[in-house]
Motif scaffolding. Structure first.
Motif, short mmCIF file in Angstrom:
data_model
loop_
_atom_site.label_atom_id
_atom_site.label_comp_id
_atom_site.label_asym_id
_atom_site.label_seq_id
_atom_site.Cartn_x
_atom_site.Cartn_y
_atom_site.Cartn_z
N VAL A 1 -8.18 -9.49 14.02
CA VAL A 1 -7.45 -8.75 12.97
C VAL A 1 -7.21 -7.35 13.52
CG1 VAL A 1 -8.58 -10.07 11.11
CG2 VAL A 1 -9.57 -7.88 11.84
N TYR A 2 -6.38 -6.56 12.86
CA TYR A 2 -6.18 -5.17 13.30
C TYR A 2 -7.46 -4.36 13.05
CZ TYR A 2 -1.20 -5.12 14.46
OH TYR A 2 0.01 -5.31 15.09
N GLY A 3 -7.75 -3.47 14.00
CA GLY A 3 -8.92 -2.61 13.85
C GLY A 3 -8.51 -1.18 13.53
N PRO B 1 -22.20 -0.92 8.81
CA PRO B 1 -21.96 -0.46 10.18
C PRO B 1 -20.65 -0.94 10.80
CG PRO B 1 -23.64 -2.16 10.11
CD PRO B 1 -23.33 -1.84 8.70
N LEU B 2 -20.22 -0.22 11.85
CA LEU B 2 -18.96 -0.51 12.54
C LEU B 2 -19.23 -1.27 13.83
CD1 LEU B 2 -17.54 3.12 12.18
CD2 LEU B 2 -17.30 1.20 10.57
N THR C 1 -18.90 -10.95 18.61
CA THR C 1 -19.59 -9.66 18.50
C THR C 1 -21.08 -9.90 18.64
OG1 THR C 1 -17.89 -8.72 17.06
CG2 THR C 1 -20.08 -7.73 16.94
N GLY D 1 -22.13 -5.82 5.78
CA GLY D 1 -20.78 -5.98 5.24
C GLY D 1 -20.60 -7.26 4.46
N MET D 2 -21.44 -8.27 4.73
CA MET D 2 -21.21 -9.56 4.11
C MET D 2 -21.64 -9.58 2.65
SD MET D 2 -19.70 -11.00 6.53
CE MET D 2 -19.55 -12.80 6.38
N GLU E 1 -11.88 -12.59 11.56
CA GLU E 1 -12.74 -11.69 12.32
C GLU E 1 -13.70 -12.46 13.23
OE1 GLU E 1 -12.53 -11.91 9.11
OE2 GLU E 1 -12.01 -9.98 8.22
N SER E 2 -14.21 -11.73 14.22
CA SER E 2 -15.09 -12.32 15.23
C SER E 2 -16.35 -12.94 14.64
CB SER E 2 -15.51 -11.20 16.21
OG SER E 2 -16.15 -10.15 15.52
N ARG F 1 -22.11 -13.95 10.98
CA ARG F 1 -20.77 -14.18 10.42
C ARG F 1 -20.10 -15.27 11.25
NH1 ARG F 1 -16.52 -9.24 10.18
NH2 ARG F 1 -16.40 -9.63 12.40
N THR G 1 -5.86 -6.45 17.45
CA THR G 1 -6.77 -7.26 18.28
C THR G 1 -6.40 -8.71 18.00
OG1 THR G 1 -8.69 -7.91 16.94
CG2 THR G 1 -8.61 -5.60 17.68
N ALA H 1 -14.56 0.25 15.44
CA ALA H 1 -13.44 -0.21 14.62
C ALA H 1 -13.83 -1.31 13.66
CB ALA H 1 -12.30 -0.69 15.51
N PRO H 2 -13.75 -1.00 12.37
CA PRO H 2 -13.80 -2.07 11.38
C PRO H 2 -12.39 -2.64 11.25
CG PRO H 2 -13.60 0.02 10.27
CD PRO H 2 -13.58 0.31 11.76
N ALA I 1 -25.83 -9.10 7.82
CA ALA I 1 -24.74 -8.18 8.18
C ALA I 1 -24.40 -7.44 6.90
CB ALA I 1 -23.53 -8.93 8.70
N ALA J 1 -23.44 -3.19 16.93
CA ALA J 1 -22.58 -4.37 17.12
C ALA J 1 -21.54 -4.03 18.18
CB ALA J 1 -21.91 -4.73 15.80
O1 TXA Z 1 -12.95 -9.29 14.72
C1 TXA Z 1 -13.60 -8.32 14.35
O2 TXA Z 1 -14.83 -8.28 14.44
C2 TXA Z 1 -12.81 -7.13 13.76
C3 TXA Z 1 -11.93 -6.54 14.84
C4 TXA Z 1 -11.24 -5.29 14.41
O3 TXA Z 1 -12.68 -6.36 15.99
N1 TXA Z 1 -13.69 -6.17 13.20
C5 TXA Z 1 -14.38 -6.35 12.04
O4 TXA Z 1 -15.10 -5.27 11.61
O5 TXA Z 1 -14.34 -7.39 11.41
P1 TXA Z 1 -15.68 -5.09 10.13
O6 TXA Z 1 -16.24 -3.74 10.11
O7 TXA Z 1 -14.62 -5.41 9.17
O8 TXA Z 1 -16.85 -6.11 10.07
C6 TXA Z 1 -18.01 -5.85 10.82
C7 TXA Z 1 -19.18 -6.62 10.27
C8 TXA Z 1 -19.65 -6.09 8.93
O9 TXA Z 1 -19.98 -7.18 8.09
C9 TXA Z 1 -20.89 -5.30 9.33
O10 TXA Z 1 -21.83 -5.23 8.30
C10 TXA Z 1 -21.41 -6.10 10.50
O11 TXA Z 1 -20.24 -6.47 11.20
N2 TXA Z 1 -22.25 -5.29 11.41
C11 TXA Z 1 -21.85 -4.25 12.19
N3 TXA Z 1 -22.90 -3.71 12.82
C12 TXA Z 1 -23.98 -4.42 12.46
C13 TXA Z 1 -25.38 -4.35 12.77
N4 TXA Z 1 -25.86 -3.43 13.60
N5 TXA Z 1 -26.21 -5.26 12.19
C14 TXA Z 1 -25.73 -6.20 11.35
N6 TXA Z 1 -24.42 -6.31 11.02
C15 TXA Z 1 -23.56 -5.44 11.55
#
Ligand code: TXA
Ligand code: MG
Length: 354
Positions: A41-43, A68-69, A103, A237-238, A185-186, A200, A38, A146-147, A235, A124
Motif C-alpha cells: 500500500v502507499y506509505g 508504532p511505525l 516486516t 495497530g491491530m 499490507e505486509s 499480521r 510500495t 512509514a505507516p 501489534a 518493525a
Molecule cells: O505493507 C506495509 O507494512 C505498509 C507499507 C507502507 O509498508 N505499512 C503499514 O504500516 O501497514 P502501518 O503502520 O499501517 O501498520 C504497521 C503495523 C501496525 O499494526 C503496528 O502496530 C505494527 O505494525 N507494529 C509496528 N511496530 C511494531 C512493534 N515494534 N511491535 C509490534 N507491532 C508493531
C-alpha cells in the motif's frame, strides 16, 4: 501546507525518476513527510531517526501515538544499524523474502527514537519491493518510517488518488507511482518472542515462513473471526478500528446460494427504505445480482485480484456516499486469511451467518 504531487510513470527514464526523488530526499532530510508507493500500500514516510518527523506522521494520520511505525530500508545489512540480538532465523527469512511484503520485529537499538516505535523497545523493519520506494530510501540515505498513508481508521491507500483524498494539505509531497500491485499490507512476524510469531497476515503466508524457519506461532488475534476482548493483539495497530468505509459494511457468510439470496433480500429492503446500497461480489457471482450498485472485487480463482482491489472498492463506495455495503465472504486459507482479516476489521466484525 502546500502538498507537492509528483508523478513517476512506468516509462520514465532513470534520470527523470532520480530528479523526482531528489525532491523527496530533500523533504525527508529536512524533517518533512513524503507519501510514496510500495507494492503493498502507499506509505507515509518520514525520517525514522528524527523524533519530530515521527510526531508529524502521527499528526497527519490522526493516529494514536502508541501505535508504532514500520521502518523501511533499502539494504539487508541496514537492519544491524537499527536492531540488535538478531536471530539467525530472521536472516534466513529476509534472505528469502526481501525485498518484499514482509516486516520483521526485532529489539531496537538506542538510535531509534521511542516516538518511532510507539514507546516500545522493539522495532518493525521492512525492505519494500517497489523500485521507487527503494530508490527514494537510497537517494535520501534516510531510514524511512512509514505507516500506510491513510487517515487513521480509513481503508489503506492503493493508489495516489486515495492518498490525495486523505493527505492533501497535511504533508509536503505525494509521489504518484501508479497502483500498489499487491494491495494488502505486509505480513508481520515478531522475532522477539521465544517462538517467532505472526502478528499480521499478508501475502507471505505462515506455511511459506514455516518452510524456511520451521516452528512459528500465529497470534490468536490474527485468526479470530469474531471480536474477542480477551485476545489482546500484539501489534498495537491491530486493536484499533481499521480500514473502514464510511458506510456500514456487512459480511454474509455461508453457502454461496444462500449468501446471494440473503444479500439480495437485505439490499432490496434497504433500497425500499431509501438507502444507497452497494454489493461486493466476484466474477463468479456477478450475474446473480439484479439490484443495488454491484461492484466486482475479483475472481475467486485468483485471490490476488481480490486482495489488490479490496481497499479501492471500499473507497469507491465512499465516493458515491453508499449507506450500506454488503459483501460475500472469501476463503480463509492462505491469502484468503489476510483478505478476511482486513475485511472483518473494516466491517467492525459485522457478520451475518446464513
Ligand atoms: O505493507 C506495509 O507494512 C505498509 C507499507 C507502507 O509498508 N505499512 C503499514 O504500516 O501497514 P502501518 O503502520 O499501517 O501498520 C504497521 C503495523 C501496525 O499494526 C503496528 O502496530 C505494527 O505494525 N507494529 C509496528 N511496530 C511494531 C512493534 N515494534 N511491535 C509490534 N507491532 C508493531
Ligand atoms: Mg495502516
Amino acid at each position: 501546507m502546500k502538498t507537492l504531487i509528483v508523478e513517476i510513470k512506468e516509462d520514465f527514464k532513470d534520470e527523470d525518476i532520480e530528479k523526482a526523488l531528489d525532491k523527496a530526499a530533500k523533504v525527508l532530510n529536512n524533517g518533512g513527510l513524503v507519501a510514496f508507493p510500495t507494492e503493498t500500500v502507499y506509505g507515509l514516510g518520514g525520517n525514522a531517526l528524527d523524533r519530530n518527523a515521527s510526531k508529524k506522521i502521527y499528526q497527519a494520520k490522526g493516529r494514536p501515538s502508541d501505535n508504532p511505525l514500520i521502518i523501511h530500508i533499502a539494504n539487508h545489512a541496514d537492519i544491524e544499524r537499527i536492531a540488535k540480538n538478531i536471530p539467525k532465523s530472521a536472516y534466513s527469512l529476509i534472505n528469502k523474502f526481501w525485498p518484499g511484503p514482509l516486516t520483521i520485529i526485532l529489539n531496537k537499538k538506542e538510535i531509534v527514537p521511542s516516538e518511532t516505535t510507539g514507546g516500545l523497545d522493539t522495532v518493525a523493519i521492512r525492505m519494500p519491493d517497489n523500485k521507487i520506494a527503494r530508490k527514494m530510501i537510497e537517494i535520501s540515505k534516510v531510514f524511512v518510517a512509514a505507516p500506510s498513508a491513510n487517515t487513521s481508521g480509513r481503508p489503506s491507500p492503493t493508489k495516489a488518488k486515495h492518498v490525495i483524498d486523505d493527505m492533501m494539505g497535511k504533508i509536503d509531497m505525494i509521489i504518484d507511482g501508479g497502483n500498489s500491485t499487491l494491495g494488502l499490507e505486509s505480513t508481520i512476524i515478531d522475532f522477539t518472542e521465544e517462538v517467532p510469531t505472526i502478528l499480521r497476515p499478508g501475502f507471505i503466508t505462515a506455511d511459506q515462513i514455516r518452510n524456511v524457519i520451521g516452528k512459528i506461532n500465529v497470534d490468536p488475534a490474527v485468526e479470530s473471526l469474531v471480536v474477542d476482548c480477551n485476545l489482546k493483539a500484539k501489534a498495537p495497530g491491530m486493536k484499533y478500528k481499521h480500514y473502514a468505509p464510511k458506510g456500514e459494511l456487512i459480511i454474509y457468510q455461508g453457502t454461496q446460494d444462500k449468501v446471494i439470496k440473503n444479500i439480495m433480500e437485505l439490499a432490496n429492503k434497504k433500497i425500499a427504505e431509501g438507502k444507497t446500497v452497494g454489493i461486493i461480489c466476484t466474477e463468479e457471482t456477478k450475474d446473480k445480482y439484479n439490484c443495488a450498485i454491484i461492484k466486482v472485487i475479483g475472481s475467486r480463482k485468483d485471490e490476488k485480484t481480490i486482495a489488490s482491489r479490496l481497499y479501492s472498492i471500499l473507497r469507491e463506495f465512499d465516493d458515491i456516499n453508499t449507506d450500506i455495503i454488503i459483501t460475500e465472504n472469501f476463503s480463509d486459507n492462505d491469502l484468503g486469511q489476510a483478505i478476511m482479516n482486513r475485511l472483518l476489521k473494516a466491517a467492525g466484525y459485522n457478520t451475518v451467518q446464513v
